[in-house]
Design a protein around this motif. Structure first.
Motif, PDB file in Angstrom:
ATOM      1  N   GLU A 103       0.837  -1.200   0.000  1.00 42.69           N
ATOM      2  CA  GLU A 103       0.000   0.000   0.000  1.00 42.69           C
ATOM      3  C   GLU A 103       0.872   1.250   0.000  1.00 42.69           C
ATOM      4  O   GLU A 103       0.563   2.228  -0.690  1.00 42.69           O
ATOM      5  CB  GLU A 103      -0.935   0.007   1.203  1.00 42.69           C
ATOM      6  N   GLU A 104       1.983   1.222   0.725  1.00 45.09           N
ATOM      7  CA  GLU A 104       2.895   2.366   0.760  1.00 45.09           C
ATOM      8  C   GLU A 104       3.490   2.642  -0.620  1.00 45.09           C
ATOM      9  O   GLU A 104       3.611   3.788  -1.037  1.00 45.09           O
ATOM     10  CB  GLU A 104       4.016   2.140   1.781  1.00 45.09           C
ATOM     11  N   GLU A 105       3.856   1.577  -1.336  1.00 47.69           N
ATOM     12  CA  GLU A 105       4.401   1.742  -2.685  1.00 47.69           C
ATOM     13  C   GLU A 105       3.353   2.303  -3.637  1.00 47.69           C
ATOM     14  O   GLU A 105       3.652   3.175  -4.457  1.00 47.69           O
ATOM     15  CB  GLU A 105       4.926   0.399  -3.213  1.00 47.69           C
ATOM     16  N   LEU A 106       2.126   1.815  -3.517  1.00 49.91           N
ATOM     17  CA  LEU A 106       1.051   2.300  -4.377  1.00 49.91           C
ATOM     18  C   LEU A 106       0.755   3.771  -4.109  1.00 49.91           C
ATOM     19  O   LEU A 106       0.570   4.560  -5.032  1.00 49.91           O
ATOM     20  CB  LEU A 106      -0.206   1.458  -4.180  1.00 49.91           C
ATOM     21  N   LEU A 107       0.735   4.167  -2.836  1.00 51.39           N
ATOM     22  CA  LEU A 107       0.486   5.565  -2.481  1.00 51.39           C
ATOM     23  C   LEU A 107       1.631   6.462  -2.946  1.00 51.39           C
ATOM     24  O   LEU A 107       1.400   7.588  -3.399  1.00 51.39           O
ATOM     25  CB  LEU A 107       0.260   5.708  -0.979  1.00 51.39           C
ATOM     26  N   ALA A 108       2.867   5.965  -2.859  1.00 45.94           N
ATOM     27  CA  ALA A 108       4.017   6.737  -3.334  1.00 45.94           C
ATOM     28  C   ALA A 108       3.941   6.928  -4.849  1.00 45.94           C
ATOM     29  O   ALA A 108       4.247   8.000  -5.368  1.00 45.94           O
ATOM     30  CB  ALA A 108       5.319   6.048  -2.946  1.00 45.94           C
ATOM     31  N   LYS A 109       3.518   5.886  -5.564  1.00 45.40           N
ATOM     32  CA  LYS A 109       3.369   5.972  -7.014  1.00 45.40           C
ATOM     33  C   LYS A 109       2.270   6.982  -7.366  1.00 45.40           C
ATOM     34  O   LYS A 109       2.428   7.790  -8.279  1.00 45.40           O
ATOM     35  CB  LYS A 109       3.045   4.582  -7.588  1.00 45.40           C
ATOM     36  N   GLN A 110       1.172   6.950  -6.622  1.00 46.37           N
ATOM     37  CA  GLN A 110       0.081   7.900  -6.859  1.00 46.37           C
ATOM     38  C   GLN A 110       0.560   9.329  -6.643  1.00 46.37           C
ATOM     39  O   GLN A 110       0.301  10.206  -7.462  1.00 46.37           O
ATOM     40  CB  GLN A 110      -1.101   7.578  -5.930  1.00 46.37           C
ATOM     41  N   LYS A 111       1.295   9.552  -5.561  1.00 48.37           N
ATOM     42  CA  LYS A 111       1.799  10.907  -5.265  1.00 48.37           C
ATOM     43  C   LYS A 111       2.802  11.353  -6.337  1.00 48.37           C
ATOM     44  O   LYS A 111       2.814  12.506  -6.744  1.00 48.37           O
ATOM     45  CB  LYS A 111       2.444  10.925  -3.883  1.00 48.37           C
ATOM     46  N   PHE A 112       3.622  10.430  -6.813  1.00 46.89           N
ATOM     47  CA  PHE A 112       4.607  10.733  -7.862  1.00 46.89           C
ATOM     48  C   PHE A 112       3.910  11.181  -9.147  1.00 46.89           C
ATOM     49  O   PHE A 112       4.300  12.145  -9.772  1.00 46.89           O
ATOM     50  CB  PHE A 112       5.476   9.503  -8.118  1.00 46.89           C
ATOM     51  N   MET A 113       2.853  10.467  -9.523  1.00 44.83           N
ATOM     52  CA  MET A 113       2.162  10.787 -10.776  1.00 44.83           C
ATOM     53  C   MET A 113       1.268  12.022 -10.675  1.00 44.83           C
ATOM     54  O   MET A 113       0.966  12.648 -11.670  1.00 44.83           O
ATOM     55  CB  MET A 113       1.329   9.589 -11.241  1.00 44.83           C
ATOM     56  N   HIS A 114       0.847  12.338  -9.467  1.00 39.53           N
ATOM     57  CA  HIS A 114      -0.114  13.439  -9.270  1.00 39.53           C
ATOM     58  C   HIS A 114       0.397  14.390  -8.200  1.00 39.53           C
ATOM     59  O   HIS A 114      -0.293  14.699  -7.241  1.00 39.53           O
ATOM     60  CB  HIS A 114      -1.485  12.889  -8.876  1.00 39.53           C
ATOM     61  N   GLU A 115       1.610  14.876  -8.375  1.00 39.16           N
ATOM     62  CA  GLU A 115       2.240  15.723  -7.355  1.00 39.16           C
ATOM     63  C   GLU A 115       1.539  17.052  -7.133  1.00 39.16           C
ATOM     64  O   GLU A 115       1.686  17.671  -6.099  1.00 39.16           O
ATOM     65  CB  GLU A 115       3.711  15.967  -7.693  1.00 39.16           C
TER      66      GLU A 115
END
Length: 117
Positions: A103-115
């Motif tokens: 879940e942490e990796e998925l949230l980090a990916k989401q934040k990366f794509m939608h900064e």
């Protein structure tokens, strides 16, 4: 873990507009990291891969709708459940055992794509 669309897909297209990451594409369509994200130009993805966000990428499938694993966050950061699976009339949007992420990796990916959100 990313979601994958199985061969049972009937190509109805219900899933595509529901994806907050624009990670779902019609079969044979090229995709871009920049589509539906804040990514532009040369980027280093959270998994370490380098890419030009604006460059067309090869389709994952030529026959059915597909999900780009590098862009799929299982809707983490947007919704409680994957929206593609919620609207799929034939239940062909399932967890992808080939692309397991925490879940942490998925949230980090989401934040990366939608900064900027």
């Amino acid at each position: 873990m990313a979601i994958v669309i199985t061969d049972e897909c009937i190509n109805c297209g219900a899933c595509e507009p529901e994806c907050p990451n624009t990670a779902i594409y019609e079969g044979a369509d090229d995709w871009r990291y920049a589509d539906g994200t804040d990514l532009e130009g040369n980027v280093v993805l959270p998994n370490g891969k380098e890419a030009d966000a604006n460059e067309a990428q090869e389709p994952v499938s030529d026959e059915i709708y597909y999900i780009v694993p590098d862009k799929c966050t299982e809707c983490k950061g947007f919704h409680e459940e994957p929206q593609c699976a919620a609207v799929c009339p034939v239940d062909c949007c399932v967890p992808d055992d080939e692309h397991v992420e925490s879940e942490e990796e998925l949230l980090a990916k989401q934040k990366f794509m939608h900064e900027n959100e």
